[in-house]
Design an enzyme around this catalytic site. Structure first.
Site, PDB file in Angstrom:
ATOM      1  N   CYS A 161       0.832  -1.204   0.000  1.00 49.58           N
ATOM      2  CA  CYS A 161       0.000   0.000   0.000  1.00 49.58           C
ATOM      3  C   CYS A 161       0.867   1.254   0.000  1.00 49.58           C
ATOM      4  O   CYS A 161       1.274   1.745   1.055  1.00 49.58           O
ATOM      5  CB  CYS A 161      -0.928  -0.018   1.219  1.00 49.58           C
ATOM      6  SG  CYS A 161      -2.009   1.424   1.303  1.00 49.58           S
ATOM      7  N   CYS A 164      -0.586   4.293   1.777  1.00 45.19           N
ATOM      8  CA  CYS A 164      -0.410   4.274   3.236  1.00 45.19           C
ATOM      9  C   CYS A 164       1.041   4.562   3.632  1.00 45.19           C
ATOM     10  O   CYS A 164       1.294   5.257   4.609  1.00 45.19           O
ATOM     11  CB  CYS A 164      -0.744   2.907   3.833  1.00 45.19           C
ATOM     12  SG  CYS A 164      -2.113   2.042   3.109  1.00 45.19           S
ATOM     13  N   ASP A 165       1.993   4.006   2.893  1.00 45.20           N
ATOM     14  CA  ASP A 165       3.368   3.954   3.399  1.00 45.20           C
ATOM     15  C   ASP A 165       4.378   4.845   2.674  1.00 45.20           C
ATOM     16  O   ASP A 165       5.527   4.939   3.110  1.00 45.20           O
ATOM     17  CB  ASP A 165       3.884   2.502   3.338  1.00 45.20           C
ATOM     18  CG  ASP A 165       3.095   1.590   4.275  1.00 45.20           C
ATOM     19  OD1 ASP A 165       2.493   2.116   5.224  1.00 45.20           O
ATOM     20  OD2 ASP A 165       3.092   0.368   4.050  1.00 45.20           O
TER      21      ASP A 165
END
Ligand code: NAP
Length: 354
Positions: A161, A164-165
């Protein structure tokens, strides 16, 4: 056996949000968590994009809070996996046990044939639960490559992801695996932080949409390794190096992060043949972003030209929301929103049956 008013299958943000709404509506829902209680966020360290947490929140901590909130209003949480369902008539039948000699692994690693075989045996027994209505929030899982180091470094340099990261890779050297729209999106997200983003793709052209490909190829930070396959991820506490087969020859590259973007698989093997799925295996509801979804929505227009029960599946009384439905956004906040909508639809539908 008395039928439960509402059974929720799944314990990600969609499932727990459905449970919070349904229990506050006095439906006394029963929620089955599944094998991996808490869903994909249990593998996320910092959740930074869920509104309301200016400092971010640790994924598992966030999921435990949702669980506590659902419990507080009267949801009965059962840490069990639904192994079979029968939606052919109401009340719906659900099973939560396995036949002797069959392990839970079959649902993660078994072929559709093996799963179907186990399900036939399970259904020879009496159901474990009856339900007047069901909300499916079983989510999706990222497809993994299965190369050495992938599992070991997951969450420590290996991610599925980028949204997200990506921010954790400021001034780092990262690799994205895949050639579809997800890989292009991940690459673009990472270029905002990383020094260099290398896309590793197994063929000599991308399958992603042209506009996304153009953006990626125009970006100075991006390099592409065509005809290449990731073979191995190496490191100590986190990712340090990767081995990639380029044009048939193994090459080693220094790497701080590896983003796998080779697609997602909705968790729907349990529902195959019971409710309508789209061509990619996602559950179709009246709000699905697909042709089949539009057909269902059209057929559900009421006298005011509004779509009735938008989160309902092809079976009346069975609703769905979250990543198991979502071909597009796949975010915790969108999943939570769909869980809320499914609970409101289920509540209204149950009222109208009385
Ligand atoms: P996808 O389109 O199925 O692409 C997966 C990519 O991973 C392909 O390039 C594929 O290679 C590669 N791949 C698959 N298995 C592999 C393996 N074992 N080893 C190496 N490479 C492998 O998946 P997606 O990118 O997640 O997209 C899914 C759907 O969502 C698509 O319909 C897409 O258009 C949509 N989507 C849209 C957007 C957007 O509109 N912005 C964003 C994300 C996703 P090959 O090309 O060689 O098959």
């Amino acid at each position: 056996m008395k039928a439960e008013k509402l059974v929720i299958i799944g314990s990600g943000p969609a499932g727990y949000t459905a449970a919070i709404y349904a229990s506050r509506a006095q439906l006394k829902p029963v929620l089955f968590t599944g094998m991996e209680s808490g869903g994909q966020l249990m593998y996320t360290t910092d959740l930074e994009n869920f509104p309301g947490f200016p400092e971010g929140v640790i994924g598992p901590k966030f999921m435990m809070s949702l669980r506590a909130q659902a419990t507080r209003f009267g949801t009965e949480i059962r840490d069990a996996h639904v192994t079979a369902v029968d939606f052919s008539q109401r009340p719906f039948k659900l099973w939560t046990h396995l036949p002797a000699g069959v392990g839970m692994d079959i649902f993660k690693q078994g072929s559709q044939e093996e799963i179907d075989g186990a399900v036939t045996k399970i259904k020879a027994d009496e159901p474990d639960v009856l339900a007047d209505s069901v909300i499916i929030n079983t989510g999706a899982t990222s497809i993994m490559l299965g190369v050495p180091g992938e599992k070991e470094f997951f969450g420590r340099g290996v991610s599925t992801c980028a949204v997200c990261d990506a921010a954790f890779y400021k001034d780092k050297n990262v690799f994205v695996i895949g050639g579809g729209d997800s890989a292009m999106e991940d690459t673009l997200a990472l270029t905002k932080f990383a020094t260099k983003v290398t896309v590793v793709h197994r063929r000599d052209s991308f399958r992603a949409s042209k506009i996304m490909v153009d953006r990626v190829l125009k970006n100075d930070k991006v390099e592409v390794l065509w005809n290449s396959q990731l073979k191995k991820i190496i490191g100590e506490y986190g990712v340090q190096k990767i081995v990639v087969e380029v044009d048939g020859k193994d090459q080693e590259f220094k790497a701080d992060g590896v983003f796998l973007a080779i697609g997602h698989r909705p968790v729907t093997s349990l529902f195959r043949g019971q409710i309508e799925l789209d061509d990619h295996g996602y559950i179709v509801t009246r709000q699905s972003l697909s042709k089949k979804g539009l057909v269902q929505a059209q057929a559900a227009l009421n006298e005011k030209d509004l779509v009735a029960y938008p989160t309902m599946t092809s079976i009346a009384g069975v609703f769905a929301g979250g990543d198991v439905v979502d071909v597009r956004y796949k975010q915790a906040i969108t999943a939570a929103g769909m869980g809320c909508a499914a609970a409101l639809d289920a509540e209204r539908w149950l009222e109208n049956q009385e």
